[in-house]
Design an enzyme around this catalytic site. Structure first.
Site, PDB file in Angstrom:
ATOM      1  N   CYS A   1      23.527   5.061  20.477  1.00  0.00           N
ATOM      2  CA  CYS A   1      24.984   5.039  20.311  1.00  0.00           C
ATOM      3  C   CYS A   1      25.391   4.812  18.857  1.00  0.00           C
ATOM      4  CB  CYS A   1      25.626   3.992  21.226  1.00  0.00           C
ATOM      5  SG  CYS A   1      25.367   2.299  20.660  1.00  0.00           S
TER       6      CYS A   1
ATOM      7  N   GLY B   1       4.615   8.049  -9.032  1.00  0.00           N
ATOM      8  CA  GLY B   1       4.067   7.440  -7.821  1.00  0.00           C
ATOM      9  C   GLY B   1       4.383   8.136  -6.520  1.00  0.00           C
TER      10      GLY B   1
ATOM     11  N   CYS C   1      21.634   1.165  16.400  1.00  0.00           N
ATOM     12  CA  CYS C   1      21.059   1.662  17.652  1.00  0.00           C
ATOM     13  C   CYS C   1      20.751   3.152  17.447  1.00  0.00           C
ATOM     14  CB  CYS C   1      22.080   1.488  18.775  1.00  0.00           C
ATOM     15  SG  CYS C   1      21.640   2.382  20.274  1.00  0.00           S
TER      16      CYS C   1
ATOM     17  N   CYS D   1       1.026   4.047 -13.166  1.00  0.00           N
ATOM     18  CA  CYS D   1       2.311   4.232 -13.853  1.00  0.00           C
ATOM     19  C   CYS D   1       2.686   3.022 -14.712  1.00  0.00           C
ATOM     20  CB  CYS D   1       3.423   4.638 -12.897  1.00  0.00           C
ATOM     21  SG  CYS D   1       3.609   3.614 -11.472  1.00  0.00           S
TER      22      CYS D   1
ATOM     23  N   PRO E   1       0.825  -1.203   0.000  1.00  0.00           N
ATOM     24  CA  PRO E   1       0.000   0.000   0.000  1.00  0.00           C
ATOM     25  C   PRO E   1       0.864   1.259   0.000  1.00  0.00           C
ATOM     26  CG  PRO E   1      -0.500  -1.418   1.896  1.00  0.00           C
ATOM     27  CD  PRO E   1       0.693  -1.994   1.233  1.00  0.00           C
ATOM     28  N   ASP E   2       0.352   2.344  -0.615  1.00  0.00           N
ATOM     29  CA  ASP E   2       1.076   3.612  -0.475  1.00  0.00           C
ATOM     30  C   ASP E   2       0.650   4.247   0.846  1.00  0.00           C
ATOM     31  OD1 ASP E   2      -1.367   4.833  -0.924  1.00  0.00           O
ATOM     32  OD2 ASP E   2      -0.846   5.655  -2.886  1.00  0.00           O
ATOM     33  N   PHE E   3       0.986   5.497   1.060  1.00  0.00           N
ATOM     34  CA  PHE E   3       0.689   6.107   2.355  1.00  0.00           C
ATOM     35  C   PHE E   3      -0.597   6.929   2.347  1.00  0.00           C
ATOM     36  CE2 PHE E   3       5.176   5.274   2.196  1.00  0.00           C
ATOM     37  CZ  PHE E   3       5.398   4.669   3.420  1.00  0.00           C
ATOM     38  N   ARG E   4      -0.796   7.712   1.262  1.00  0.00           N
ATOM     39  CA  ARG E   4      -1.834   8.742   1.324  1.00  0.00           C
ATOM     40  C   ARG E   4      -3.024   8.532   0.396  1.00  0.00           C
ATOM     41  NH1 ARG E   4       3.114  10.746   2.176  1.00  0.00           N
ATOM     42  NH2 ARG E   4       3.434  11.749   4.194  1.00  0.00           N
TER      43      ARG E   4
ATOM     44  N   GLN F   1      11.979   7.271  -2.596  1.00  0.00           N
ATOM     45  CA  GLN F   1      11.570   7.468  -1.190  1.00  0.00           C
ATOM     46  C   GLN F   1      11.200   6.134  -0.575  1.00  0.00           C
ATOM     47  OE1 GLN F   1       8.809  11.232  -0.953  1.00  0.00           O
ATOM     48  NE2 GLN F   1       8.643  10.347  -2.973  1.00  0.00           N
ATOM     49  N   ASN F   2      11.186   5.094  -1.405  1.00  0.00           N
ATOM     50  CA  ASN F   2      10.684   3.803  -0.936  1.00  0.00           C
ATOM     51  C   ASN F   2      11.738   3.036  -0.139  1.00  0.00           C
ATOM     52  OD1 ASN F   2       8.460   4.585  -2.296  1.00  0.00           O
ATOM     53  ND2 ASN F   2       8.768   3.238  -4.055  1.00  0.00           N
TER      54      ASN F   2
ATOM     55  N   HIS G   1      15.016   8.077   1.733  1.00  0.00           N
ATOM     56  CA  HIS G   1      14.463   7.915   3.085  1.00  0.00           C
ATOM     57  C   HIS G   1      15.024   6.653   3.747  1.00  0.00           C
ATOM     58  CE1 HIS G   1      10.735  10.594   1.980  1.00  0.00           C
ATOM     59  NE2 HIS G   1      11.870  11.264   2.016  1.00  0.00           N
TER      60      HIS G   1
ATOM     61  N   GLU H   1      -2.596  11.136  -9.720  1.00  0.00           N
ATOM     62  CA  GLU H   1      -3.166  12.469  -9.525  1.00  0.00           C
ATOM     63  C   GLU H   1      -2.113  13.523  -9.828  1.00  0.00           C
ATOM     64  OE1 GLU H   1      -3.838  13.163  -5.339  1.00  0.00           O
ATOM     65  OE2 GLU H   1      -2.114  11.950  -4.784  1.00  0.00           O
TER      66      GLU H   1
ATOM     67  N   ASN I   1       1.530   9.764 -12.667  1.00  0.00           N
ATOM     68  CA  ASN I   1       0.951   9.581 -11.337  1.00  0.00           C
ATOM     69  C   ASN I   1      -0.573   9.478 -11.450  1.00  0.00           C
ATOM     70  OD1 ASN I   1       2.041   9.482  -8.610  1.00  0.00           O
ATOM     71  ND2 ASN I   1       0.733  11.243  -8.155  1.00  0.00           N
TER      72      ASN I   1
ATOM     73  N   SER J   1       3.202  11.579  -3.917  1.00  0.00           N
ATOM     74  CA  SER J   1       2.333  12.737  -3.669  1.00  0.00           C
ATOM     75  C   SER J   1       3.177  14.005  -3.537  1.00  0.00           C
ATOM     76  CB  SER J   1       1.521  12.519  -2.387  1.00  0.00           C
ATOM     77  OG  SER J   1       2.407  12.381  -1.295  1.00  0.00           O
TER      78      SER J   1
ATOM     79  N   ASP K   1      11.251  -0.322   0.257  1.00  0.00           N
ATOM     80  CA  ASP K   1      11.014  -1.739  -0.045  1.00  0.00           C
ATOM     81  C   ASP K   1      12.173  -2.397  -0.798  1.00  0.00           C
ATOM     82  OD1 ASP K   1      10.668  -0.831  -2.740  1.00  0.00           O
ATOM     83  OD2 ASP K   1       8.519  -0.560  -2.426  1.00  0.00           O
TER      84      ASP K   1
HETATM   85  P1  OAD Z   1       2.203   8.805  -0.970  1.00  0.00           P
HETATM   86  O1  OAD Z   1       1.306   7.718  -0.486  1.00  0.00           O
HETATM   87  O2  OAD Z   1       2.201  10.079  -0.233  1.00  0.00           O
HETATM   88  O3  OAD Z   1       1.855   9.124  -2.494  1.00  0.00           O
HETATM   89  C1  OAD Z   1       1.706   8.106  -3.443  1.00  0.00           C
HETATM   90  C2  OAD Z   1       1.252   8.725  -4.744  1.00  0.00           C
HETATM   91  O4  OAD Z   1       1.247   7.738  -5.750  1.00  0.00           O
HETATM   92  C3  OAD Z   1      -0.143   9.327  -4.702  1.00  0.00           C
HETATM   93  O5  OAD Z   1      -0.155  10.555  -5.389  1.00  0.00           O
HETATM   94  C4  OAD Z   1      -0.990   8.271  -5.429  1.00  0.00           C
HETATM   95  O6  OAD Z   1      -2.108   8.840  -6.100  1.00  0.00           O
HETATM   96  C5  OAD Z   1      -0.005   7.745  -6.419  1.00  0.00           C
HETATM   97  N1  OAD Z   1      -0.223   6.348  -6.845  1.00  0.00           N
HETATM   98  C6  OAD Z   1      -0.654   5.293  -6.131  1.00  0.00           C
HETATM   99  N2  OAD Z   1      -0.673   4.176  -6.868  1.00  0.00           N
HETATM  100  C7  OAD Z   1      -0.230   4.529  -8.110  1.00  0.00           C
HETATM  101  C8  OAD Z   1       0.001   3.835  -9.333  1.00  0.00           C
HETATM  102  N3  OAD Z   1      -0.216   2.518  -9.451  1.00  0.00           N
HETATM  103  N4  OAD Z   1       0.445   4.532 -10.382  1.00  0.00           N
HETATM  104  C9  OAD Z   1       0.676   5.872 -10.312  1.00  0.00           C
HETATM  105  N5  OAD Z   1       0.486   6.582  -9.183  1.00  0.00           N
HETATM  106  C10 OAD Z   1       0.052   5.924  -8.093  1.00  0.00           C
HETATM  107  O7  OAD Z   1       3.673   8.179  -1.055  1.00  0.00           O
HETATM  108  P2  OAD Z   1       5.061   8.960  -1.121  1.00  0.00           P
HETATM  109  O8  OAD Z   1       4.945  10.187  -1.927  1.00  0.00           O
HETATM  110  O9  OAD Z   1       6.076   7.961  -1.507  1.00  0.00           O
HETATM  111  O10 OAD Z   1       8.091   8.267   4.518  1.00  0.00           O
HETATM  112  O11 OAD Z   1       5.251   9.350   0.396  1.00  0.00           O
HETATM  113  C11 OAD Z   1       6.412  10.044   0.796  1.00  0.00           C
HETATM  114  C12 OAD Z   1       6.863   9.610   2.163  1.00  0.00           C
HETATM  115  O12 OAD Z   1       5.771   9.740   3.069  1.00  0.00           O
HETATM  116  C13 OAD Z   1       7.261   8.158   2.265  1.00  0.00           C
HETATM  117  O13 OAD Z   1       8.587   7.933   1.890  1.00  0.00           O
HETATM  118  C14 OAD Z   1       7.013   7.832   3.701  1.00  0.00           C
HETATM  119  C15 OAD Z   1       5.775   8.633   3.988  1.00  0.00           C
HETATM  120  O14 OAD Z   1       5.677   9.139   5.264  1.00  0.00           O
HETATM  121  C16 OAD Z   1       8.669   7.475   5.443  1.00  0.00           C
HETATM  122  O15 OAD Z   1       9.331   8.015   6.185  1.00  0.00           O
HETATM  123  C17 OAD Z   1       8.501   6.008   5.504  1.00  0.00           C
END
Ligand code: OAD
Length: 361
Positions: free
Chosen positions: A158, A217, A155, A262, A54-57, A127-128, A147, A244, A242, A219, A130
């Site tokens: 230390c 991919g 740790c 994508c 899953p993505d985050f947002r 930013q991933n 990231h 959006e 993307n 936000s 994985d």
């Molecule tokens: P987000 O979840 O914020 O954004 C993901 C974006 O990808 C959104 O705009 C979705 O619409 C889009 N998306 C999802 N599936 C897609 C697909 N199949 N094809 C094209 N677009 C798609 O994720 P990040 O921008 O990576 O930090 O988030 C940034 C950071 O926020 C992460 O690295 C994480 C989080 O807090 C950490 O510290 C772990």
């Protein structure tokens, strides 16, 4: 959410300079023309959703929207260093599921590798965490894990390195690992409140020499990563692929905005570039389990099942934390001798959490 505010979109009647048109076909033609020798990718969680992560947002299937119903100060707290110090269990619950090895690269990852194979990849800023870029065969020195990643573990006090197998054992059972000094151990993922890896800062100068930037991919809501596209020279084509519209891509003359999954855009690009057959070969080697001609993207249901599992795991860990807190407090009342664990968990309810969207660094 702290996104870059979109400036006025470029007047579409004015022609681009480097590209023939503002579409993917023209991007493929530009890549084939020989003028484009250094390509930079800037990617986020959206490139791995087709792998089942899953993505985050995203509103329905995003991790944060699902964690929002739990008793966390904020969904992002699971990746916040101050919260981790107070209660590491929710992060350990997530880490169990996200530990590398379970997921396989997507078409988009394989496409980025094609650039590396042809000596066209300047850098992939990801930013991933994985590590699917590595799993797809992109050389490590071409990836900037902006990231951090699960590749190392230290740790948090230390900074001593911790044994990987031992951490994996702890993660498997959701039990936080402690260093000999008493500090908590975590994988080298950059949490909110921590500095980004040196490699991120040391690689920024490369953006000056890019011939093409492809953002996919993300936000673009977490800084400083979100500002990377703005560092690209005004005359250099930038592409956003993307679901959006995000950031300010679309405000320059040679910007291309392509909205959708994508992997679908990649398919178009790869076919136009004549790379499809080679990608098929690479794909077979990496993912013999799923054919490239069959739809690669997982169904919404699969993604929802994964995010539900992740959320349930975190919820369980919060319940355990709560019960553990009560148990420790009871023990403290009896004995008045605080243990290291007691100091950690009894702070759970008293910590203050910033209201604004935290920025990295
Ligand atoms: P987000 O979840 O914020 O954004 C993901 C974006 O990808 C959104 O705009 C979705 O619409 C889009 N998306 C999802 N599936 C897609 C697909 N199949 N094809 C094209 N677009 C798609 O994720 P990040 O921008 O990576 O930090 O988030 C940034 C950071 O926020 C992460 O690295 C994480 C989080 O807090 C950490 O510290 C772990």
């Amino acid at each position: 959410m702290g996104q870059e505010q979109s400036a006025e979109p470029f007047d579409q009647s004015i022609p681009p300079t480097k590209l023939l048109r503002r579409d993917l076909l023209a991007v493929a033609e530009y890549i084939k023309s020989g003028q484009c020798k250094k390509v930079v990718f800037m990617v986020g969680a959206g490139i791995s959703t087709a792998a089942g992560i899953p993505d985050f947002r995203s509103p329905e299937t995003g991790l944060y929207s699902n964690l929002a119903r739990l008793d966390l100060p904020r969904p992002e707290a699971v990746f916040d260093i101050s919260y981790f110090r107070e209660d590491p269990r929710p992060f350990y619950a997530l880490a169990q599921e996200l530990w590398p090895g379970k997921f396989k690269p997507t078409l988009t990852h394989v496409f980025m590798r094609m650039f590396a194979d042809r000596g066209l990849l300047l850098r992939c800023f990801t930013q991933n965490i994985d590590t699917l870029e590595l799993a797809a065969g992109i050389p490590q020195d071409k990836i900037v894990f902006s990231h951090g990643s699960f590749a190392g573990q230290h740790c948090i006090d230390c900074k001593e390195e911790f044994d990987r197998t031992e951490l994996e054992e702890h993660v498997k059972i959701g039990k936080p690992a402690f260093c000999a000094c008493g500090g908590l151990v975590k994988p080298d993922i950059t949490f909110f409140g921590e500095a980004l890896p040196a490699d991120f800062h040391n690689s920024l100068h490369l953006l000056d020499s890019a011939d093409l930037a492809i953002v996919m991919g993300s936000s673009l809501s977490v800084y400083p990563f979100a500002s990377l596209p703005q560092r690209i020279d005004e005359t250099v084509p930038r592409v956003l692929m993307n679901m959006e519209k995000v950031g300010e891509i679309g405000t320059r003359r040679d910007d291309v905005v392509w909205l959708g999954e994508c992997d679908d855009g990649i398919r178009e690009l790869a076919e136009e570039l004549g790379w499809w057959e080679e990608m098929e070969e690479v794909w077979k080697g990496l993912r013999g389990d799923v054919g490239l001609e069959t739809p690669v993207a997982l169904s919404e249901d699969t993604l929802e099942a994964e995010v539900t599992k992740l959320t349930d795991d975190v919820e369980k860990s919060l319940r355990v934390a709560d019960e553990h807190t009560k148990w420790v407090v009871k023990g403290l009342d009896k004995e008045k001798t605080p243990s290291a664990a007691a100091v950690d968990v009894t702070q759970v309810e008293t910590h203050a959490f910033p209201k604004a969207e935290p920025e990295k660094e």
